[in-house]
Write a protein that holds these residues in place. Sequence first.
Motif, PDB file in Angstrom:
ATOM      1  N   THR A  99      -2.415  23.301  -6.444  1.00 42.80           N
ATOM      2  CA  THR A  99      -3.453  23.660  -6.528  1.00 42.80           C
ATOM      3  C   THR A  99      -4.485  22.573  -5.160  1.00 42.80           C
ATOM      4  OG1 THR A  99      -2.832  22.293  -8.552  1.00 42.80           O
ATOM      5  CG2 THR A  99      -4.524  21.629  -7.866  1.00 42.80           C
ATOM      6  N   SER A 100      -3.850  21.355  -4.604  1.00 42.03           N
ATOM      7  CA  SER A 100      -4.027  21.446  -3.052  1.00 42.03           C
ATOM      8  C   SER A 100      -4.245  22.304  -2.436  1.00 42.03           C
ATOM      9  CB  SER A 100      -3.857  20.460  -2.365  1.00 42.03           C
ATOM     10  OG  SER A 100      -3.463  18.908  -3.221  1.00 42.03           O
ATOM     11  N   VAL A 101      -3.973  23.383  -2.070  1.00 46.53           N
ATOM     12  CA  VAL A 101      -3.977  24.353  -0.981  1.00 46.53           C
ATOM     13  C   VAL A 101      -5.010  25.343  -1.734  1.00 46.53           C
ATOM     14  CG1 VAL A 101      -2.689  27.030  -0.341  1.00 46.53           C
ATOM     15  CG2 VAL A 101      -1.648  24.935  -0.350  1.00 46.53           C
ATOM     16  N   LEU A 102      -5.086  25.538  -3.327  1.00 46.09           N
ATOM     17  CA  LEU A 102      -6.367  26.584  -3.509  1.00 46.09           C
ATOM     18  C   LEU A 102      -7.394  25.835  -3.037  1.00 46.09           C
ATOM     19  CD1 LEU A 102      -5.121  28.135  -7.011  1.00 46.09           C
ATOM     20  CD2 LEU A 102      -5.550  28.561  -4.817  1.00 46.09           C
ATOM     21  N   ILE A 103      -8.006  24.195  -3.440  1.00 45.49           N
ATOM     22  CA  ILE A 103      -8.767  23.275  -3.414  1.00 45.49           C
ATOM     23  C   ILE A 103      -9.658  23.328  -2.153  1.00 45.49           C
ATOM     24  CG2 ILE A 103      -9.586  20.913  -3.321  1.00 45.49           C
ATOM     25  CD1 ILE A 103      -8.674  20.395  -5.684  1.00 45.49           C
ATOM     26  N   ILE A 104      -8.141  23.254  -0.841  1.00 44.51           N
ATOM     27  CA  ILE A 104      -8.667  23.553   0.692  1.00 44.51           C
ATOM     28  C   ILE A 104      -9.184  24.923   1.276  1.00 44.51           C
ATOM     29  CG2 ILE A 104      -7.698  23.505   2.927  1.00 44.51           C
ATOM     30  CD1 ILE A 104      -5.501  21.906   1.956  1.00 44.51           C
ATOM     31  N   ILE A 105      -8.796  26.441   0.051  1.00 45.26           N
ATOM     32  CA  ILE A 105      -9.329  27.413   0.613  1.00 45.26           C
ATOM     33  C   ILE A 105     -10.740  27.671   0.331  1.00 45.26           C
ATOM     34  CG2 ILE A 105      -9.277  30.109  -0.064  1.00 45.26           C
ATOM     35  CD1 ILE A 105      -5.782  28.993  -0.024  1.00 45.26           C
ATOM     36  N   MET A 106     -10.968  27.477  -1.033  1.00 43.65           N
ATOM     37  CA  MET A 106     -12.045  26.802  -1.390  1.00 43.65           C
ATOM     38  C   MET A 106     -13.039  26.173  -0.890  1.00 43.65           C
ATOM     39  SD  MET A 106     -11.883  26.990  -5.996  1.00 43.65           S
ATOM     40  CE  MET A 106     -10.955  25.698  -6.022  1.00 43.65           C
ATOM     41  N   ASN A 107     -12.894  25.303   0.185  1.00 36.40           N
ATOM     42  CA  ASN A 107     -13.701  24.262   0.542  1.00 36.40           C
ATOM     43  C   ASN A 107     -14.224  24.847   1.522  1.00 36.40           C
ATOM     44  OD1 ASN A 107     -14.826  21.547  -0.939  1.00 36.40           O
ATOM     45  ND2 ASN A 107     -12.705  21.734  -1.904  1.00 36.40           N
ATOM     46  N   VAL A 108     -13.083  25.210   2.102  1.00 37.40           N
ATOM     47  CA  VAL A 108     -13.415  25.792   3.594  1.00 37.40           C
ATOM     48  C   VAL A 108     -14.421  27.154   3.424  1.00 37.40           C
ATOM     49  CG1 VAL A 108     -12.918  27.555   5.298  1.00 37.40           C
ATOM     50  CG2 VAL A 108     -11.120  26.098   4.260  1.00 37.40           C
ATOM     51  N   VAL A 109     -14.678  27.757   2.213  1.00 36.21           N
ATOM     52  CA  VAL A 109     -15.679  28.513   2.200  1.00 36.21           C
ATOM     53  C   VAL A 109     -16.712  28.640   1.788  1.00 36.21           C
ATOM     54  CG1 VAL A 109     -15.954  30.191   0.228  1.00 36.21           C
ATOM     55  CG2 VAL A 109     -13.749  30.458   1.557  1.00 36.21           C
ATOM     56  N   PHE A 110     -16.592  27.154   0.598  1.00 33.01           N
ATOM     57  CA  PHE A 110     -18.382  26.495   0.128  1.00 33.01           C
ATOM     58  C   PHE A 110     -18.568  26.159   1.911  1.00 33.01           C
ATOM     59  CE2 PHE A 110     -15.972  25.253  -3.739  1.00 33.01           C
ATOM     60  CZ  PHE A 110     -16.427  26.249  -3.980  1.00 33.01           C
ATOM     61  N   ILE A 111     -17.909  25.145   2.917  1.00 30.52           N
ATOM     62  CA  ILE A 111     -18.587  24.790   3.987  1.00 30.52           C
ATOM     63  C   ILE A 111     -19.571  26.176   4.725  1.00 30.52           C
ATOM     64  CG2 ILE A 111     -17.181  24.045   5.648  1.00 30.52           C
ATOM     65  CD1 ILE A 111     -16.144  21.389   4.268  1.00 30.52           C
ATOM     66  N   ILE A 112     -18.628  27.345   5.206  1.00 29.54           N
ATOM     67  CA  ILE A 112     -18.620  28.473   5.853  1.00 29.54           C
ATOM     68  C   ILE A 112     -20.506  29.456   5.033  1.00 29.54           C
ATOM     69  CG2 ILE A 112     -18.381  30.632   6.260  1.00 29.54           C
ATOM     70  CD1 ILE A 112     -15.363  30.061   6.524  1.00 29.54           C
ATOM     71  N   ALA A 113     -19.614  29.127   3.489  1.00 35.50           N
ATOM     72  CA  ALA A 113     -21.202  29.520   3.136  1.00 35.50           C
ATOM     73  C   ALA A 113     -22.707  28.575   3.650  1.00 35.50           C
ATOM     74  CB  ALA A 113     -20.865  29.335   1.420  1.00 35.50           C
ATOM     75  N   ILE A 114     -22.658  26.924   3.560  1.00 34.85           N
ATOM     76  CA  ILE A 114     -23.584  26.339   3.445  1.00 34.85           C
ATOM     77  C   ILE A 114     -23.857  26.333   4.514  1.00 34.85           C
ATOM     78  CG2 ILE A 114     -24.501  24.012   3.208  1.00 34.85           C
ATOM     79  CD1 ILE A 114     -22.019  23.659   0.520  1.00 34.85           C
ATOM     80  N   SER A 115     -22.686  26.414   5.683  1.00 38.06           N
ATOM     81  CA  SER A 115     -23.430  26.431   7.202  1.00 38.06           C
ATOM     82  C   SER A 115     -24.654  28.019   7.424  1.00 38.06           C
ATOM     83  CB  SER A 115     -21.926  26.014   7.882  1.00 38.06           C
ATOM     84  OG  SER A 115     -21.540  25.050   7.694  1.00 38.06           O
ATOM     85  N   SER A 116     -23.791  29.209   6.274  1.00 37.44           N
ATOM     86  CA  SER A 116     -24.422  30.061   6.782  1.00 37.44           C
ATOM     87  C   SER A 116     -25.892  29.959   6.604  1.00 37.44           C
ATOM     88  CB  SER A 116     -23.191  31.207   6.213  1.00 37.44           C
ATOM     89  OG  SER A 116     -24.212  31.972   6.007  1.00 37.44           O
ATOM     90  N   ALA A 117     -26.536  29.733   5.304  1.00 34.68           N
ATOM     91  CA  ALA A 117     -27.634  29.658   4.449  1.00 34.68           C
ATOM     92  C   ALA A 117     -28.512  28.934   5.426  1.00 34.68           C
ATOM     93  CB  ALA A 117     -26.800  28.770   3.135  1.00 34.68           C
ATOM     94  N   MET A 118     -27.324  27.048   5.725  1.00 33.51           N
ATOM     95  CA  MET A 118     -28.593  26.381   6.741  1.00 33.51           C
ATOM     96  C   MET A 118     -28.934  27.183   8.141  1.00 33.51           C
ATOM     97  SD  MET A 118     -26.980  22.858   5.821  1.00 33.51           S
ATOM     98  CE  MET A 118     -27.269  22.038   7.053  1.00 33.51           C
ATOM     99  N   ALA A 119     -28.203  27.613   8.547  1.00 32.81           N
ATOM    100  CA  ALA A 119     -28.413  28.267  10.290  1.00 32.81           C
ATOM    101  C   ALA A 119     -29.475  29.184   9.593  1.00 32.81           C
ATOM    102  CB  ALA A 119     -26.600  29.075  10.529  1.00 32.81           C
ATOM    103  N   ARG A 120     -29.313  30.773   8.023  1.00 33.02           N
ATOM    104  CA  ARG A 120     -30.233  31.131   8.147  1.00 33.02           C
ATOM    105  C   ARG A 120     -31.862  30.733   7.633  1.00 33.02           C
ATOM    106  NH1 ARG A 120     -27.427  34.772   4.492  1.00 33.02           N
ATOM    107  NH2 ARG A 120     -26.437  32.955   4.052  1.00 33.02           N
ATOM    108  N   GLY A 121     -31.569  29.514   7.532  1.00 38.84           N
ATOM    109  CA  GLY A 121     -32.729  28.830   7.398  1.00 38.84           C
ATOM    110  C   GLY A 121     -33.202  29.127   6.222  1.00 38.84           C
ATOM    111  N   LEU A 122     -31.793  29.130   4.555  1.00 34.29           N
ATOM    112  CA  LEU A 122     -32.239  29.494   3.509  1.00 34.29           C
ATOM    113  C   LEU A 122     -32.580  28.407   2.762  1.00 34.29           C
ATOM    114  CD1 LEU A 122     -29.792  32.425   2.272  1.00 34.29           C
ATOM    115  CD2 LEU A 122     -32.416  32.536   3.376  1.00 34.29           C
ATOM    116  N   ASP A 123     -33.331  27.947   2.202  1.00 36.14           N
ATOM    117  CA  ASP A 123     -34.026  26.987   1.036  1.00 36.14           C
ATOM    118  C   ASP A 123     -33.273  27.272  -0.045  1.00 36.14           C
ATOM    119  OD1 ASP A 123     -34.974  24.184   0.492  1.00 36.14           O
ATOM    120  OD2 ASP A 123     -36.990  25.267  -0.033  1.00 36.14           O
ATOM    121  N   ILE A 124     -31.992  26.988  -0.395  1.00 31.38           N
ATOM    122  CA  ILE A 124     -31.502  27.235  -1.716  1.00 31.38           C
ATOM    123  C   ILE A 124     -31.052  26.189  -2.331  1.00 31.38           C
ATOM    124  CG2 ILE A 124     -31.714  29.756  -1.458  1.00 31.38           C
ATOM    125  CD1 ILE A 124     -28.977  29.796  -0.747  1.00 31.38           C
ATOM    126  N   GLU A 125     -30.400  26.343  -3.522  1.00 33.82           N
ATOM    127  CA  GLU A 125     -29.805  25.327  -4.267  1.00 33.82           C
ATOM    128  C   GLU A 125     -28.151  25.873  -4.131  1.00 33.82           C
ATOM    129  OE1 GLU A 125     -29.536  24.692  -8.814  1.00 33.82           O
ATOM    130  OE2 GLU A 125     -31.669  24.847  -8.554  1.00 33.82           O
TER     131      GLU A 125
END
Lengths: 180, 149
Positions: free
Chosen positions: B75-101
């Motif tokens: 379960t921890s492995v899955l949570i680590i993978i998910m959070n890495v993906v979330f961090i990449i997605a949020i960073s990418s959105a911030m870098a592109r200046g997206l004002d989204i939920e």
Amino acid sequence: MKKTKIPKVLKQALFLIILAMALGLPANWINPKGIPLGFTRPTAVSAADSLFTLPVGDQHQRLDKPLTINTDQVHTLQNAEKAILLDARSLTEYRSGHIPGAVNLPYEEIFEHEDIYNSLPYDKWLICYCEGPPCDLGELLAWELFNMGYTAVAIYTDGLNEWIKTQDVERVETEPAHEN
Amino acid sequence: MKIKNILLILVRLFLAGVFIYAAAGKIANPAGFANEVDNYRMLPYILVTLMAAILPWVEMICGLMLLLGKWVRGTSVLIIIMNVVFIIAISSAMARGLDIECGCFKIGGEGAKVGFIRLIEDFIFLAGAAILYYFYSVGQEQMSGIDNN
């Protein structure tokens, strides 16, 4: 030949993912708010003229997605005062020319305009538009409003480029700089 | 019971609560969640729909497994993978200046927007899952009272 052994941890993780798929896909299918699986975004359905002769409250019960409308239908709704036009482009683009009476609600900055999107009426059509194809800001704004709970939402897909062929646009003059 | 074991139980229950809470809103409204995933403009539409249908259940199952204390390492492995993906997605959105939920917890117009606070949250969840994975891997014999697997 030596067999490759999959670590126990990976087996557990894979099993959990398969279990999530086995539960998630049927649950999504039976959920009224489920998302239809598909390669392309569902296209909005064109509205029939007869729909606009009904009070908006009646359609409110029936619409399950934003509808696309044409220039004539925009006129009909505007003349009947049954609609609010929402310009999904930036403020700069809005100022340079927009459909008369339209309110600026830039999709890219939607959450900076909570005062606007929280105060939109439920008893009027919300018509979203931008320049027209390939711009899809109007459609994105329409889906955003629709998912927020506004159901009488329409997309003027032809947009401003079609509008200016036959109609006037309204411009907002930039305020002159104050002279000191 | 050692303090270390108590702390591990607290971390496990904290992550369990977070993931069950995060999953509940998304499971109730897959279409709304799909809309928020789509706003990131990172995935083809078919992956958006599959993610909206399946990811909340991965989160829910992970939360329940942590709550029960079963298969904690997997379960921890899955949570680590998910959070890495979330961090990449949020960073990418911030870098592109997206004002989204963010699409992290609340779905449908009232949720938090992407930003540094969301990133910090995800790093905390990532760290929690990494701690669980590490200690449940190296200290099996010392933690027989916590994890039966």
